[in-house]
Design a protein around this motif. Structure first.
Motif, short mmCIF file in Angstrom:
data_model
loop_
_atom_site.label_atom_id
_atom_site.label_comp_id
_atom_site.label_asym_id
_atom_site.label_seq_id
_atom_site.Cartn_x
_atom_site.Cartn_y
_atom_site.Cartn_z
N ARG A 12 -7.50 -8.77 -1.77
CA ARG A 12 -7.33 -9.41 -0.46
C ARG A 12 -8.12 -10.72 -0.39
N ASP A 61 -7.05 4.72 0.59
CA ASP A 61 -7.34 4.05 1.86
C ASP A 61 -7.93 2.66 1.64
N ASP A 62 -8.86 2.55 0.71
CA ASP A 62 -9.46 1.25 0.42
C ASP A 62 -10.25 1.40 -0.87
N MET A 83 -8.91 -3.38 -4.20
CA MET A 83 -8.08 -3.85 -3.09
C MET A 83 -8.78 -4.94 -2.30
N ARG A 84 -10.09 -4.77 -2.09
CA ARG A 84 -10.85 -5.79 -1.35
C ARG A 84 -10.91 -7.10 -2.15
N THR A 90 0.80 -1.22 0.00
CA THR A 90 0.00 0.00 0.00
C THR A 90 0.84 1.27 0.00
N ASP A 148 -1.53 -5.77 4.75
CA ASP A 148 -1.24 -4.54 4.01
C ASP A 148 0.10 -4.01 4.50
#
Length: 460
Positions: free
Chosen positions: A383, A374-375, A379-380, A206, A396
């Motif tokens: 993951r 931040d998100d 990204m989700r 990140t 992260d």
């Protein structure tokens, strides 16, 4: 492929990865055998051969539009060959750009084996570029082959971009993006050139530090003179350079250059014992600097002397050295402007120049740091794919290294979601002797990328 046909069965995809992996490893071995060092002092025909080999592999992977392209560098010379391979975008579907690079660092010294003759020892494959970043190419190939074996690529456009001069600072990168904007445009960009937390634990990068490097030269005489006849009133350039370099850090090892940015402390804990093992710190030595290990690595600037031009011991004569030089590598915290850092470092060197020496600072390369949003939905999704592939939740992380071209990607494609991933682990020793990739981790990266492509096809 319809929504009901999207390959989401992790066990089935894992089985395909296992079936395909021996051939993928063989292709990685073939790539590592090509000494594609992009540094100007090395034979650039090998870089061209590497590009051709990558292009052939991508054609065999079923991508119908494969091109080897170049753009001009700022000095007007042609850049190194890059490979762009594309699958047409199904109407209304998103596009994913998969990035890696096929050039490598010079081999250097200290290898236990021939750096360009890959050797497997246990689960690790050793060779220059085995991890950085020909494993990234293998990850992209493996994901595409896995999805093809599972019934075909999902409804997602795929572009694979394999650069040829990342290890030389990507001098034509921005121009390449501009020249080929339409070919490279994407909704999600996966940069496979970073690292995981450790073997068995994946990571999403990140933040990355920026980079500034250059050469500081110290001069004291027009030419060398006899150290006995003239020694005393004039201190040699080697000693004066050492005195200047010693001012760059305080007694605790903190960087002592005023005007550099420090980003906030990370929330991830990097255990000191683990760091000592990962970095091969000699027993009994104190670590430099203050604050958390993660902060010193990811969110604070760091400076290293990575080369010195001075008279060697073997060739020393009884003379006062007239000049000496050192190459400095300054890693910049996220949020640091490289030009401001250059001004701060130049001002420090000028202010601390020994009275008996002329000091000159010449900047070479610069690159911006990276700080992810931040998100994001991408990204989700990443993951989730990592957790399924590894069977454990990802971390992260920040990374102390630099990938300056990510700033160019953000500039040219501001609406794209950028994911920084990788195949390396703390023992990969990228850029150093005995570089290696953990083959078990590479299998998981292939599976995770296949899952991510399927997820993007379903919608973020």
């Amino acid at each position: 492929m319809t929504d009901s046909q999207h390959p989401t069965d992790v066990a089935a995809l894992r089985a395909h990865v296992d079936d395909l992996f021996p051939a993928l490893q063989a292709d990685l071995v073939s790539l590592v055998r090509i000494p594609s060092v992009s540094a100007a002092a090395f034979d650039q025909s090998h870089v061209a051969a590497s590009a051709d080999a990558v292009a052939a592999l991508l054609r065999d992977a079923g991508l119908p539009d494969v091109r080897v392209l170049r753009s001009q560098r700022p000095d007007g010379t042609p850049g190194a060959p890059a490979v762009v391979a594309r699958r047409p975008v199904p109407e209304g579907a998103p596009t994913v750009l998969l990035y890696a690079h096929h050039d490598v660092q010079p081999p250097g010294e200290g290898w236990d084996t021939d750096p360009f003759e890959p050797v497997q020892v246990g689960e690790r494959l050793f060779g220059r570029g085995a991890a950085d970043d020909k494993a990234g190419i293998a990850a992209h190939l493996g994901a595409l082959r896995t999805l093809a074996a599972a019934g075909g690529l999902p409804d997602v456009g795929v572009t694979v971009f394999v650069e040829g001069e990342e290890e030389a600072g990507s001098p034509s990168f921005h121009q390449f993006l501009t020249d080929h904007r339409d070919l490279l445009a994407a909704d999600v960009i996966v940069v496979a050139d970073s690292t995981n937390w450790k073997v068995g634990v994946p990571a999403l990068t990140t933040s990355l530090r920026g980079l500034l490097d250059g050469v500081v030269e110290v001069e004291v005489l027009e030419h060398a003179v006899h150290s006995g006849m003239f020694g005393g009133p004039v201190l040699d350039a080697n000693l004066q350079l050492a005195r200047l370099l010693a001012t760059l850090h305080d007694d605790a090892g903190n960087l002592a250059v005023d005007g550099l940015v420090h980003a906030p402390e990370p929330t991830v804990d990097y255990d000191e014992a683990a760091f000592r093992a990962d970095a091969s710190v000699l027993d009994g030595l104190a670590l430099a600097g203050e604050g958390s290990i993660a902060g010193r690595l990811w969110t604070k600037p760091a400076l290293a002397v990575i080369g010195i031009d001075a008279t060697s011991v073997a060739h020393a004569s009884n003379t006062i050295a007239p000049r000496a030089a050192a190459k400095l590598s300054l890693r910049l915290a996220p949020g640091q402007d490289p030009d401001a850092a250059d001004a701060a470092l130049g001002a420090h060197l000028a202010a601390h120049a020994p009275a008996g020496a002329k000091v000159t600072w010449t900047r070479w390369e610069k690159g911006k740091a990276f700080q992810a949003a931040d998100d994001t939905a991408a990204m989700r999704a990443a993951r989730s794919a990592f957790a399924a592939a590894w069977g454990t939740e990802p971390v992260d992380v920040g990374v102390g290294g630099s990938i300056p071209f990510i700033a160019d990607l953000l500039e040219v494609f501001p609406d794209a979601a950028i994911l920084v991933t990788g195949v390396e682990d703390p023992d990969s020793r990228a850029h150093g002797a005995n570089e290696s990739v953990h083959l078990g981790e590479l299998r998981k990266v292939v599976l995770a990328e296949a899952l991510l492509l399927a997820q993007v096809a379903r919608g973020l």
